[in-house]
Write a protein that holds these residues in place. Structure first.
Motif, PDB file in Angstrom:
ATOM      1  N   GLU A   1       0.816  -1.211   0.000  1.00 57.21           N
ATOM      2  CA  GLU A   1       0.000   0.000   0.000  1.00 57.21           C
ATOM      3  C   GLU A   1       0.853   1.266   0.000  1.00 57.21           C
ATOM      4  OE1 GLU A   1      -3.322   0.523   2.518  1.00 57.21           O
ATOM      5  OE2 GLU A   1      -4.470  -0.486   0.958  1.00 57.21           O
ATOM      6  N   VAL A   2       2.076   1.160   0.487  1.00 49.88           N
ATOM      7  CA  VAL A   2       2.970   2.317   0.509  1.00 49.88           C
ATOM      8  C   VAL A   2       3.276   2.774  -0.907  1.00 49.88           C
ATOM      9  CG1 VAL A   2       5.253   3.140   1.232  1.00 49.88           C
ATOM     10  CG2 VAL A   2       3.965   1.585   2.699  1.00 49.88           C
ATOM     11  N   PHE A   3       3.233   1.852  -1.851  1.00 47.69           N
ATOM     12  CA  PHE A   3       3.609   2.163  -3.226  1.00 47.69           C
ATOM     13  C   PHE A   3       2.414   2.252  -4.166  1.00 47.69           C
ATOM     14  CE2 PHE A   3       7.317   0.081  -1.286  1.00 47.69           C
ATOM     15  CZ  PHE A   3       8.171   1.171  -1.312  1.00 47.69           C
TER      16      PHE A   3
ATOM     17  N   PHE B   1       6.472  10.451  -1.570  1.00 49.13           N
ATOM     18  CA  PHE B   1       5.903   9.143  -1.899  1.00 49.13           C
ATOM     19  C   PHE B   1       6.792   8.009  -1.388  1.00 49.13           C
ATOM     20  CE2 PHE B   1       5.358   5.505  -4.762  1.00 49.13           C
ATOM     21  CZ  PHE B   1       3.993   5.309  -4.638  1.00 49.13           C
ATOM     22  N   GLY B   2       6.170   7.004  -0.777  1.00 48.26           N
ATOM     23  CA  GLY B   2       6.899   5.811  -0.345  1.00 48.26           C
ATOM     24  C   GLY B   2       8.052   6.093   0.599  1.00 48.26           C
TER      25      GLY B   2
ATOM     26  N   LYS C   1      11.962   5.566  -3.303  1.00 54.06           N
ATOM     27  CA  LYS C   1      12.145   5.533  -4.753  1.00 54.06           C
ATOM     28  C   LYS C   1      12.797   6.828  -5.246  1.00 54.06           C
ATOM     29  CE  LYS C   1       9.974   1.583  -4.976  1.00 54.06           C
ATOM     30  NZ  LYS C   1      10.722   0.348  -5.268  1.00 54.06           N
ATOM     31  N   PRO C   2      13.497   6.776  -6.397  1.00 50.29           N
ATOM     32  CA  PRO C   2      14.114   7.997  -6.942  1.00 50.29           C
ATOM     33  C   PRO C   2      13.055   9.078  -7.179  1.00 50.29           C
ATOM     34  CG  PRO C   2      14.940   6.048  -8.075  1.00 50.29           C
ATOM     35  CD  PRO C   2      13.799   5.582  -7.216  1.00 50.29           C
TER      36      PRO C   2
ATOM     37  N   ASP D   1      -1.341  13.751 -14.885  1.00 53.90           N
ATOM     38  CA  ASP D   1      -2.352  12.683 -14.944  1.00 53.90           C
ATOM     39  C   ASP D   1      -1.971  11.505 -14.059  1.00 53.90           C
ATOM     40  OD1 ASP D   1      -3.922  14.140 -16.629  1.00 53.90           O
ATOM     41  OD2 ASP D   1      -3.480  12.982 -18.436  1.00 53.90           O
ATOM     42  N   VAL D   2      -0.691  11.161 -14.060  1.00 53.09           N
ATOM     43  CA  VAL D   2      -0.178  10.128 -13.160  1.00 53.09           C
ATOM     44  C   VAL D   2       0.996  10.726 -12.405  1.00 53.09           C
ATOM     45  CG1 VAL D   2       0.854   7.841 -12.936  1.00 53.09           C
ATOM     46  CG2 VAL D   2      -0.861   8.247 -14.702  1.00 53.09           C
ATOM     47  N   MET D   3       0.846  10.831 -11.094  1.00 50.44           N
ATOM     48  CA  MET D   3       1.939  11.288 -10.235  1.00 50.44           C
ATOM     49  C   MET D   3       1.986  10.400  -9.003  1.00 50.44           C
ATOM     50  SD  MET D   3       1.977  15.466 -10.189  1.00 50.44           S
ATOM     51  CE  MET D   3       0.496  15.584  -9.152  1.00 50.44           C
ATOM     52  N   PHE D   4       3.172  10.226  -8.474  1.00 50.56           N
ATOM     53  CA  PHE D   4       3.337   9.466  -7.241  1.00 50.56           C
ATOM     54  C   PHE D   4       3.776  10.433  -6.150  1.00 50.56           C
ATOM     55  CE2 PHE D   4       3.821   6.353 -10.641  1.00 50.56           C
ATOM     56  CZ  PHE D   4       2.873   5.417 -10.253  1.00 50.56           C
ATOM     57  N   TRP D   5       2.843  10.710  -5.231  1.00 48.87           N
ATOM     58  CA  TRP D   5       3.084  11.650  -4.154  1.00 48.87           C
ATOM     59  C   TRP D   5       2.119  11.333  -3.025  1.00 48.87           C
ATOM     60  CZ3 TRP D   5      -0.400  15.904  -2.866  1.00 48.87           C
ATOM     61  CH2 TRP D   5      -1.580  15.895  -3.613  1.00 48.87           C
TER      62      TRP D   5
END
Length: 228
Positions: free
Chosen positions: A46-48, A90-91, A95-96, A163-167
């Protein structure tokens, strides 16, 4: 989700009894999904996941919107495209993420924007004009906001770059600005410019800004300034 672990014990021989007896049992570990609950171990998967349930991984669905915007003229490696859309929140920062690329891109955009506005026609009443360049305009609301966080954040949103971001947001249900999405979207745009600079050089990065960003950014900035 549960993970079962089997443990086996063999007691020592006692006295004249040399037979060993095995005792085994199963232990279940519950990995919790959903809102955080004190005392329950959270499922690492769930963290990712981002707020929309999209899993962090390098695939075309996650990075296609970035690759399409860059086109064949300004290509970058796929793993860098993924880094561009990943914020340090994020995470737990495992992650980079795009912070350093964004720092570079922000400075480059600010420099380009300054050169862009002073090269416009000089007003006859300009208080500071040098060699036909209107330096007075650098103090105008539009010039100040042009490379700023609000303009670049809304530009990224209008062009589908976020549209797609990881934060991670404390409350993603809030507005674009209040949730922190504006800030993260702005950083995404800066990092996109920074990546083009790293892989293609400053001249090509300025060409990218000229071809893909500055005109639309001026329109967004003008709308924002007149809205205030």
């Amino acid at each position: 989700m549960s993970i079962r672990q089997a443990t086996q014990y063999t007691p020592r021989s006692i006295g004249f009894c040399h037979r060993s007896t095995s005792i085994s049992f199963n232990r279940s570990i519950y990995l919790h999904k959903g809102p955080r609950v004190e005392g329950l171990k959270r499922d690492p998967k769930e963290v990712f996941l981002n707020h929309n349930g999209i899993e962090y991984e390098l695939n075309q669905n996650n990075i296609q919107h970035i690759k399409s915007y860059l086109g064949d003229k300004f290509p970058i490696p796929d793993e860098i495209a993924l880094q561009i859309i990943t914020h340090k929140s994020f995470g737990n920062g495992i992650k980079p993420y795009n912070e350093k690329l964004a720092a570079m891109g922000s400075k480059l955009l600010s420099l380009f924007a300054a050169k862009h506005v002073v090269n416009k026609s000089t007003a006859t009443d300009a208080k500071l004009a040098i060699n036909g360049k209107n330096l007075s305009i650098l103090g105008s609301p539009n010039a100040k906001e042009l490379p700023g966080r609000i303009s670049t954040g809304y530009f990224a949103k209008l062009n589908g770059l976020n549209d797609v971001m990881f934060w991670k947001s404390r409350n993603p249900t809030l507005s674009f600005e209040s949730s922190g999405e504006l800030k993260v979207s702005s950083q995404l745009l800066y990092s996109l410019i920074g990546a083009v600079n790293i892989y293609h050089g400053k001249a090509k990065a300025e060409e990218f800004i000229s071809d893909n960003i500055i005109k639309g950014l001026e329109q967004v900035t003008d709308d924002l300034v007149h809205r205030k």
